[in-house]
Design an enzyme around this catalytic site. Structure first.
Site, PDB file in Angstrom:
ATOM      1  N   HIS A  16       1.699   4.375  -2.942  1.00 27.51           N
ATOM      2  CA  HIS A  16       1.801   5.833  -2.787  1.00 27.51           C
ATOM      3  C   HIS A  16       3.154   6.321  -3.304  1.00 27.51           C
ATOM      4  CE1 HIS A  16      -1.826   6.825  -0.662  1.00 27.51           C
ATOM      5  NE2 HIS A  16      -1.566   6.073   0.393  1.00 27.51           N
ATOM      6  N   HIS A  56       0.829  -1.197   0.000  1.00 26.58           N
ATOM      7  CA  HIS A  56       0.000   0.000   0.000  1.00 26.58           C
ATOM      8  C   HIS A  56       0.875   1.264   0.000  1.00 26.58           C
ATOM      9  CE1 HIS A  56      -3.675   2.355   1.206  1.00 26.58           C
ATOM     10  NE2 HIS A  56      -2.734   3.166   1.681  1.00 26.58           N
ATOM     11  N   GLU A  57       1.803   1.322   0.939  1.00 28.86           N
ATOM     12  CA  GLU A  57       2.655   2.521   1.029  1.00 28.86           C
ATOM     13  C   GLU A  57       3.557   2.641  -0.203  1.00 28.86           C
ATOM     14  OE1 GLU A  57       1.827   4.678   3.032  1.00 28.86           O
ATOM     15  OE2 GLU A  57       0.578   3.398   4.301  1.00 28.86           O
ATOM     16  N   HIS A 110       3.408   6.485  -7.014  1.00 28.29           N
ATOM     17  CA  HIS A 110       2.644   7.626  -7.519  1.00 28.29           C
ATOM     18  C   HIS A 110       3.508   8.897  -7.462  1.00 28.29           C
ATOM     19  CE1 HIS A 110      -1.603   9.714  -7.426  1.00 28.29           C
ATOM     20  NE2 HIS A 110      -1.014   9.810  -8.599  1.00 28.29           N
TER      21      HIS A 110
END
Length: 687
Positions: free
Chosen positions: A475, A471-472, A478
């Site tokens: 980020h 998940h991190e 991105h």
């Protein structure tokens, strides 16, 4: 004395940064920026020149970036290596930064210069990212109170400054309350039921405090195994109480780090700020810069999901209660029992637990498997660097390369420890942008709070920790794979808050794909990947109590949004509103002493105020985006390239909805999310 925060370095000089450097550096940069801006506006006025990108917007971006690069390592250290001296220095800067931000946001002359740039013939010749930056600036001037009369401008600035102090104090109280409590256990039988890995961690925590036996703390890797595995109901209740009453007026440290008054003042000031800008509630103000079109749309979205998920959640909790009673004679299920009996039921139904998976997820294998997953999608290479300026032995540093060229780099800080804020997050260290001396490459901080290595064993992750890491990293990608070179829309900058979770939740999907798990996993002793039998059980158990998990997230999201939408001048009973939300969506037992809201840092100290719904909103986008990979192949290079081109690389340059439709070829559908969660929509209902 030279100040490392004032040296415009490629990476922060962590080893040289002292608390004494912080305030002088920030003061110096703020004053320098004020002077530069005044001179710039005066020169434009004297020359009669129309503001252009090169003579106006570009220099301002440069000055903002200098300030960002000085403050970023300070904020990072405050989160991962907190100390009294650093906290004092950090807090001393908050009012200075808030005041500066208000000055800039309310500078009519500056706003007019941006308006003149937008109205000039040059505007149509600018790139999409430059145009978006200017449009966003004009929106943000309005949201900073530039249109207000002088007395209201001043009040707006005072509110902003006070809020920055209050939210920081809220976060500090949670950190201090978390580390103020521990339970020292000398009788090992109290830990019956715990797996060896958890006991070893608790023994290690005791050694760190120079105590015998075992120590339980309120850091997640420590208390979570107690609530999940400890046979001692008394111990589970004690740890549960300590955790849900932290930073409140009750519990083991009652009143010592109490956030009650802070919450009320934060809500009062946010409401007043919204009123000054002409909004009926802070929720309406929050939505003004998000993907959602209105507060009513958000509430409708959350209520609709609740209607779809709650019937199944009620069936799931009924099953759990029946199981606990039939198998264990437990007919009074309390919150500290739910995790314990849920784990027993999962074991009975699927014969699998997080502990069965852990030996197959040693941290280095997982990291390399994550890199391979991403490389298969986007053709990247990852290179670890050991020679870098660090702030803690746990921190690691990696570069991302493509076709022999470096694209970005990131710090990876994975383990829970004293003086480190709980949770997991990605933050910006450097932003990709064009500079006078060339391209500045993006740099990210990726921070988690996993169970650290114990003894001679490597750190072994649970599957939940695996998905958190992915998940991190989503980020991080991105931020790091952006192709934008204007800072305000580069990476995660300028991305609507309710769309920013799309890449992070999207990447989690590969944690459940057999083809990916084949190389993400590898037994820490033998290297054997996750056996088919365990994999089958993991996938079968994926949606175990998924509707209960969904309504729990909806509880948080509705509480946050309604709190910020319904709060009015006369104040609000925060607890009563939470109780009301729970009466409508919650299915697990609740207790009147729970003070969950007192440590809800996402909304009282983070960026999620009236925005926690973003997790569910973006989950719709991420599940639907992944459904294209399900259709075309989870490692389909062309699909991966499309996701990179249409979403990851675009930053905040275009509306999130437009980017999504460019990738998916249509508007988002909620159906893939419900399917991924295993939630059956009742017959006759449309998804």
């Amino acid at each position: 004395m030279s100040n490392p925060l004032l040296e415009n370095q490629v990476l922060p000089a962590f080893s040289a940064i002292e608390p004494a450097h912080v305030k002088p550096a920030i003061e110096s940069l703020l004053n320098r920026n004020r002077e530069r801006l005044a001179n710039l506006l005066a020169e434009l006025k004297a020359s009669g020149e129309t503001p252009s990108w090169d003579n106006f917007a570009a220099p301002i971006e440069e000055w903002d970036d200098e300030l960002s690069k000085a403050w970023s390592p300070v904020g990072h250290l405050n989160g991962v290596k907190n100390s009294e001296a650093l906290r004092e220095a950090y807090n001393a800067c908050l009012p200075l930064l808030s005041q500066y931000s208000t000055e800039i946001g309310q500078n009519t002359e500056l706003c007019n210069a941006y308006k003149a740039l937008k109205a000039s013939p040059e505007f149509d010749q600018l790139s999409v990212q430059q145009q978006t930056t200017i449009n966003n600036e004009l929106r943000d001037f309005h949201l900073a109170g530039v249109d207000l009369p002088e007395d209201k401008k001043k009040r707006f600035g005072d509110i902003s400054q006070r809020l920055s102090e209050l939210t920081s104090k809220f976060s500090e109280n949670v950190l201090d309350a978390t580390h103020a409590w521990h339970k020292h256990i000398t009788d090992e039988s109290m830990l019956d039921g715990l797996p060896d890995s958890a006991k070893q961690l608790l023994a290690q925590l005791a050694q760190q405090k120079e105590l015998s036996g075992y120590v339980v703390t309120l850091d997640f890797p420590s208390f979570y195994p107690i609530l999940t595995y400890a046979d001692s109901r008394e111990l589970r209740e004690e740890v549960y109480r300590a955790n849900v009453t932290k930073a409140s007026e009750i519990g083991p440290n009652a009143g010592q780090f109490d956030n009650t008054d802070l919450m009320k003042e934060i809500l009062q000031l946010r409401y007043e700020k919204a009123q000054l800008l002409g909004y009926n509630s802070y929720a309406e103000l929050s939505v003004a810069s998000k993907m959602a079109e209105s507060a009513d749309q958000v509430l409708g979205f959350l209520d609709d999901l609740a209607v779809k998920a709650k019937p199944q959640a009620e069936r799931e909790i009924a099953e759990l209660k029946a199981f606990a009673k039939e198998e264990f004679g437990a007919d009074d299920l309390q919150p500290w029992d739910v995790g314990y009996y849920a784990e027993k039921l999962r074991q009975q139904r699927y014969a699998i637990s997080q502990e069965d998976i852990r030996p197959y997820l040693p941290v280095d294998t997982v990291i390399q498997g994550m890199f391979k997953t991403v490389s298969n999608l986007f053709d990247l290479e990852f290179v670890e660097k050991t020679d870098f300026d660090t702030y803690h032995p746990d921190a690691r540093f990696f570069e991302i390369h493509k076709d022999g060229q470096q694209l970005a780099s990131f710090y990876l800080d994975l383990y829970a420890r004293e003086k480190k804020r709980g949770g997991a997050w990605m933050d910006v260290c450097r932003t990709r942008r064009n500079t006078a001396s060339g391209l500045q490459l993006p740099v990210a901080y990726l921070v988690c709070n996993f169970t650290p290595p114990v003894g001679d064993q490597p750190a072994l992750l649970t599957h939940d920790e695996l998905t958190t890491l992915f998940h991190e990293f989503g980020h991080g990608l991105h931020h790091m794979l952006t192709r934008m070179d204007v800072a305000a829309v580069s990476g995660i900058s300028g991305v609507a808050w309710d769309a920013v979770e799309l890449p992070s939740q999207f990447l989690e999907n590969w944690c459940y794909e057999p083809e990916a798990l084949a190389f993400i996993s590898g037994h820490y002793e033998t290297g054997e990947p996750l056996p088919q039998e365990l994999l089958d059980k993991l996938l079968a158990a994926k949606n175990f109590q998924s509707a209960m998990a969904t309504v729990r997230q909806l509880e948080f999201a509705l509480f946050d949004f309604r709190l910020h939408h319904e709060f009015r001048d006369q104040g609000a009973d925060v607890q009563a509103l939470l109780d009301d939300v729970r009466s409508k969506v919650t299915v697990v037992p609740t207790v009147d002493f729970s003070r969950f809201q007192h440590s809800f840092t996402h909304i009282f100290a983070g960026g999620y105020a009236a925005g926690y719904y973003s997790y569910k909103w973006a989950e719709v986008l991420s599940a639907d985006a992944f459904s294209r990979f399900e259709e075309e192949g989870i490692f389909n290079k062309a699909t991966g390239q499309s996701f990179l081109d249409e979403i990851l690389s675009q930053g905040g340059s275009r509306e999130a909805g437009v980017l999504f439709e460019n990738f998916r070829g249509r508007a988002p559908s909620v159906e893939p999310l419900l399917r991924h969660c295993g939630i059956d929509v009742a017959e006759g209902e449309t998804a």
